[in-house]
Write a protein that holds these residues in place. Structure first.
Motif, mmCIF file in Angstrom:
data_model
loop_
_atom_site.group_PDB
_atom_site.id
_atom_site.type_symbol
_atom_site.label_atom_id
_atom_site.label_comp_id
_atom_site.label_asym_id
_atom_site.label_seq_id
_atom_site.Cartn_x
_atom_site.Cartn_y
_atom_site.Cartn_z
ATOM 1 N N THR A 89 5.760 12.481 -9.072
ATOM 2 C CA THR A 89 6.654 11.736 -9.956
ATOM 3 C C THR A 89 6.775 10.281 -9.508
ATOM 4 O OG1 THR A 89 7.902 13.768 -10.351
ATOM 5 C CG2 THR A 89 8.981 11.713 -10.948
ATOM 6 N N GLN A 90 6.926 10.072 -8.196
ATOM 7 C CA GLN A 90 7.016 8.710 -7.654
ATOM 8 C C GLN A 90 5.696 7.957 -7.863
ATOM 9 O OE1 GLN A 90 8.134 9.270 -3.574
ATOM 10 N NE2 GLN A 90 10.089 10.232 -4.089
ATOM 11 N N LEU A 91 4.574 8.682 -7.681
ATOM 12 C CA LEU A 91 3.267 8.050 -7.834
ATOM 13 C C LEU A 91 3.051 7.611 -9.277
ATOM 14 C CD1 LEU A 91 0.586 7.241 -6.562
ATOM 15 C CD2 LEU A 91 -0.241 9.570 -6.966
ATOM 16 N N GLN A 92 3.483 8.435 -10.228
ATOM 17 C CA GLN A 92 3.328 8.085 -11.637
ATOM 18 C C GLN A 92 4.095 6.813 -11.974
ATOM 19 O OE1 GLN A 92 5.582 8.292 -14.475
ATOM 20 N NE2 GLN A 92 3.919 7.671 -15.853
ATOM 21 N N ALA A 93 5.321 6.694 -11.436
ATOM 22 C CA ALA A 93 6.131 5.494 -11.684
ATOM 23 C C ALA A 93 5.461 4.261 -11.069
ATOM 24 C CB ALA A 93 7.526 5.687 -11.107
ATOM 25 N N ARG A 94 4.900 4.442 -9.885
ATOM 26 C CA ARG A 94 4.207 3.338 -9.207
ATOM 27 C C ARG A 94 2.977 2.896 -10.003
ATOM 28 N NH1 ARG A 94 2.910 1.728 -3.855
ATOM 29 N NH2 ARG A 94 1.501 -0.051 -4.068
ATOM 30 N N LEU A 95 2.235 3.863 -10.532
ATOM 31 C CA LEU A 95 1.026 3.527 -11.277
ATOM 32 C C LEU A 95 1.351 2.768 -12.556
ATOM 33 C CD1 LEU A 95 -1.213 6.719 -10.947
ATOM 34 C CD2 LEU A 95 -1.384 4.574 -9.702
ATOM 35 N N ALA A 96 2.467 3.105 -13.177
ATOM 36 C CA ALA A 96 2.860 2.400 -14.404
ATOM 37 C C ALA A 96 3.019 0.905 -14.132
ATOM 38 C CB ALA A 96 4.153 2.989 -14.946
ATOM 39 N N GLN A 97 3.566 0.577 -12.951
ATOM 40 C CA GLN A 97 3.709 -0.833 -12.565
ATOM 41 C C GLN A 97 2.355 -1.429 -12.183
ATOM 42 O OE1 GLN A 97 6.515 -0.766 -9.364
ATOM 43 N NE2 GLN A 97 8.246 -0.168 -10.643
ATOM 44 N N ASP A 98 1.577 -0.663 -11.393
ATOM 45 C CA ASP A 98 0.297 -1.173 -10.912
ATOM 46 C C ASP A 98 -0.698 -1.401 -12.043
ATOM 47 O OD1 ASP A 98 1.309 -1.101 -8.408
ATOM 48 O OD2 ASP A 98 0.110 0.581 -7.681
ATOM 49 N N SER A 99 -0.583 -0.591 -13.103
ATOM 50 C CA SER A 99 -1.529 -0.688 -14.210
ATOM 51 C C SER A 99 -1.518 -2.083 -14.832
ATOM 52 C CB SER A 99 -1.202 0.371 -15.266
ATOM 53 O OG SER A 99 -2.050 0.244 -16.380
ATOM 54 N N GLN A 100 -0.338 -2.569 -15.175
ATOM 55 C CA GLN A 100 -0.242 -3.886 -15.788
ATOM 56 C C GLN A 100 -0.650 -4.984 -14.817
ATOM 57 O OE1 GLN A 100 0.279 -4.202 -19.037
ATOM 58 N NE2 GLN A 100 -0.267 -6.356 -18.737
ATOM 59 N N ARG A 101 -0.250 -4.816 -13.557
ATOM 60 C CA ARG A 101 -0.618 -5.803 -12.541
ATOM 61 C C ARG A 101 -2.139 -5.881 -12.389
ATOM 62 N NH1 ARG A 101 -2.309 -5.079 -7.678
ATOM 63 N NH2 ARG A 101 -1.623 -2.894 -7.574
ATOM 64 N N LEU A 102 -2.796 -4.726 -12.344
ATOM 65 C CA LEU A 102 -4.241 -4.713 -12.171
ATOM 66 C C LEU A 102 -4.967 -5.294 -13.387
ATOM 67 C CD1 LEU A 102 -5.094 -1.345 -10.375
ATOM 68 C CD2 LEU A 102 -5.757 -3.636 -9.657
ATOM 69 N N LYS A 103 -4.466 -5.007 -14.584
ATOM 70 C CA LYS A 103 -5.079 -5.568 -15.788
ATOM 71 C C LYS A 103 -5.111 -7.092 -15.712
ATOM 72 C CE LYS A 103 -3.941 -2.050 -19.264
ATOM 73 N NZ LYS A 103 -3.142 -1.772 -20.478
ATOM 74 N N GLU A 104 -3.971 -7.679 -15.368
ATOM 75 C CA GLU A 104 -3.871 -9.134 -15.298
ATOM 76 C C GLU A 104 -4.727 -9.680 -14.162
ATOM 77 O OE1 GLU A 104 -2.930 -12.997 -16.161
ATOM 78 O OE2 GLU A 104 -2.744 -11.159 -17.361
ATOM 79 N N GLN A 105 -4.718 -8.975 -13.029
ATOM 80 C CA GLN A 105 -5.497 -9.424 -11.876
ATOM 81 C C GLN A 105 -6.995 -9.418 -12.196
ATOM 82 O OE1 GLN A 105 -4.434 -7.333 -8.335
ATOM 83 N NE2 GLN A 105 -5.947 -8.354 -7.060
ATOM 84 N N ILE A 106 -7.463 -8.352 -12.823
ATOM 85 C CA ILE A 106 -8.877 -8.255 -13.176
ATOM 86 C C ILE A 106 -9.250 -9.338 -14.188
ATOM 87 C CG2 ILE A 106 -10.590 -6.811 -14.365
ATOM 88 C CD1 ILE A 106 -9.195 -4.376 -13.076
ATOM 89 N N GLU B 10 -7.498 5.075 -10.525
ATOM 90 C CA GLU B 10 -7.900 6.430 -10.114
ATOM 91 C C GLU B 10 -8.223 6.463 -8.628
ATOM 92 O OE1 GLU B 10 -11.076 9.993 -11.203
ATOM 93 O OE2 GLU B 10 -11.063 8.138 -12.385
ATOM 94 N N LYS B 11 -8.904 5.417 -8.146
ATOM 95 C CA LYS B 11 -9.193 5.347 -6.709
ATOM 96 C C LYS B 11 -7.894 5.301 -5.912
ATOM 97 C CE LYS B 11 -11.785 2.756 -3.238
ATOM 98 N NZ LYS B 11 -10.682 2.697 -2.268
ATOM 99 N N GLU B 12 -6.906 4.554 -6.417
ATOM 100 C CA GLU B 12 -5.616 4.475 -5.739
ATOM 101 C C GLU B 12 -4.958 5.854 -5.664
ATOM 102 O OE1 GLU B 12 -1.260 2.328 -6.407
ATOM 103 O OE2 GLU B 12 -3.068 1.409 -7.247
ATOM 104 N N VAL B 13 -5.032 6.607 -6.771
ATOM 105 C CA VAL B 13 -4.467 7.962 -6.778
ATOM 106 C C VAL B 13 -5.144 8.818 -5.720
ATOM 107 C CG1 VAL B 13 -4.318 10.106 -8.122
ATOM 108 C CG2 VAL B 13 -3.692 7.933 -9.174
ATOM 109 N N ARG B 14 -6.467 8.769 -5.657
ATOM 110 C CA ARG B 14 -7.201 9.611 -4.705
ATOM 111 C C ARG B 14 -6.874 9.224 -3.264
ATOM 112 N NH1 ARG B 14 -10.367 12.965 -7.282
ATOM 113 N NH2 ARG B 14 -10.872 12.526 -9.462
ATOM 114 N N ASP B 15 -6.781 7.930 -3.006
ATOM 115 C CA ASP B 15 -6.445 7.483 -1.649
ATOM 116 C C ASP B 15 -5.033 7.929 -1.253
ATOM 117 O OD1 ASP B 15 -8.910 6.298 -1.485
ATOM 118 O OD2 ASP B 15 -8.204 4.262 -1.880
ATOM 119 N N LYS B 16 -4.096 7.785 -2.186
ATOM 120 C CA LYS B 16 -2.708 8.132 -1.873
ATOM 121 C C LYS B 16 -2.522 9.638 -1.716
ATOM 122 C CE LYS B 16 -0.513 4.016 -3.839
ATOM 123 N NZ LYS B 16 -0.124 3.510 -2.521
#
Length: 353
Positions: A71-88, A334-340
């Protein structure tokens, strides 16, 4: 209990979570809270119950801690998703600007890498075809005597046939199982070798492009990290397809043994009537099934090579346009999920005996 932890594969847990997260993303926001706890609990428990057959403290502790973690990971990914889109997006724009003066050299470098990759993949594709043919041929040879034996048994009296038929069917099934396992063992190393070649090819591309991207190395590395993830996933998919084709072969051959067992329960009068067609058709049915396996599995190597070339051409297109694909960030998420997940599971220690 010490072996319990080894039964839980971090990649399998990560795959369950990633599949769940991507499905969750397609649901309306108001349904997320309802789905979150119940569904992920169900999916994780199903995986753990499959892997940890016996109830023990480790399994209970893992089940109790995994859902809050997910549950915590899902919330974190929701934030990381937008950040990664902009970063890429920013990194690709910078990469394009930096590489623009060297466009011809970059094109040539990627084209060279594609040709090298095709040259490397070709022998593996041929080897895969060869191993599929050889494995199917060996399985056909070890099954051929069973057809001869069955035809010979039809000359015996009905009671003798009935008495020997079930053991004969068991031996046939054992031979099918043994042959399929040997085939899987023959094909699996090729997927490992292809995965190693993927890593080498990406590293060669990195070395070739790095001189033109000195000030935007992080952006280049991120694109190549995403490329590596795509290629490695393709290698794992190849492994899974080969294993699935082998299991499908088993599923198609096993009914031969099942039909023999069913025939063994027939009365003496109808026994020969049931067995005679099967004895005549056994060779043909085995041959047809193995030929279908050859036709299905042999081209997998060529298809894998084409998939890798497509990924490299996509990278070339992104560097030309400076535009990210719609789902580029998902590879990194997905790589972040696997690492975590791997890091999390390493902290959940099994109980000692």
């Amino acid at each position: 209990l010490a072996g319990a932890r080894a039964d839980v594969n971090p990649d399998e847990v990560a795959s369950v979570l990633w599949k769940y997260f991507t499905e969750l993303g397609s649901n309306a926001k108001e349904t997320v809270d309802q789905l979150q706890q119940a569904e992920i609990t169900k999916q994780l428990n199903t995986l753990l119950e499959t892997k940890l057959q016996s109830a023990n403290l480790y399994a209970e502790d893992l089940q109790r801690r995994l859902v809050p973690f997910a549950t915590q990971l899902q919330a974190r990914l929701a934030q990381d998703s937008q950040r990664l889109k902009e970063q890429i997006r920013q990194e690709l724009a910078e990469l394009r600007a930096k590489l623009a003066p060297y466009a011809d050299e970059v094109h040539q470098q990627i084209s060279t890498n594609i040709r090298q990759l095709q040259a490397k993949m070709s022998p593996y594709a041929e080897e895969l075809r060869s191993q599929v043919d050889r494995g199917a041929g060996e399985l056909q040879r070890v099954l051929e005597p069973y057809a001869t034996e069955l035809r010979d048994r039809l000359q015996d009296n009905a009671e003798s046939i009935q008495a020997s038929l079930s053991p004969y069917a068991d031996r046939l099934q054992q031979q099918i199982d043994s042959g399929v396992e040997t085939l899987k063992e023959r094909l699996a190393p090729l997927a490992d070798e292809l995965k190693a070649q993927v890593g080498q090819s990406v590293e060669e591309l990195r070395r070739g492009l790095s001189p033109y991207a000195q000030e935007v190395q992080d952006g280049l590395n991120r694109q190549l990290e995403s490329l590596t993830a795509q290629m490695e996933r393709a290698a794992e998919e190849l492994r899974a397809r080969l294993a699935a084709s082998s299991e499908e072969l088993r599923a198609q051959l096993s009914p031969l043994a099942q039909e023999l067992r069913q025939a063994a329960g027939s009365d003496a009068e109808s026994l020969r009537q049931r067995l005679a067609p099967l004895a005549q058709q056994l060779d043909e049915r085995v041959g047809q099934t193995l030929e279908a396996f050859r036709q299905q599995a042999a081209p997998f190597g060529e298809a894998f090579g084409r998939q890798l070339v497509e990924r490299l051409e996509e990278v070339r297109g992104k560097l030309d346009s400076g535009t990210a694909g719609v789902e580029d960030h998902l590879e990194l998420l997905e790589k972040e999920v696997r690492d975590k997940v791997a890091a999390f599971l390493s902290t959940v220690q099994p109980a000692e005996n």
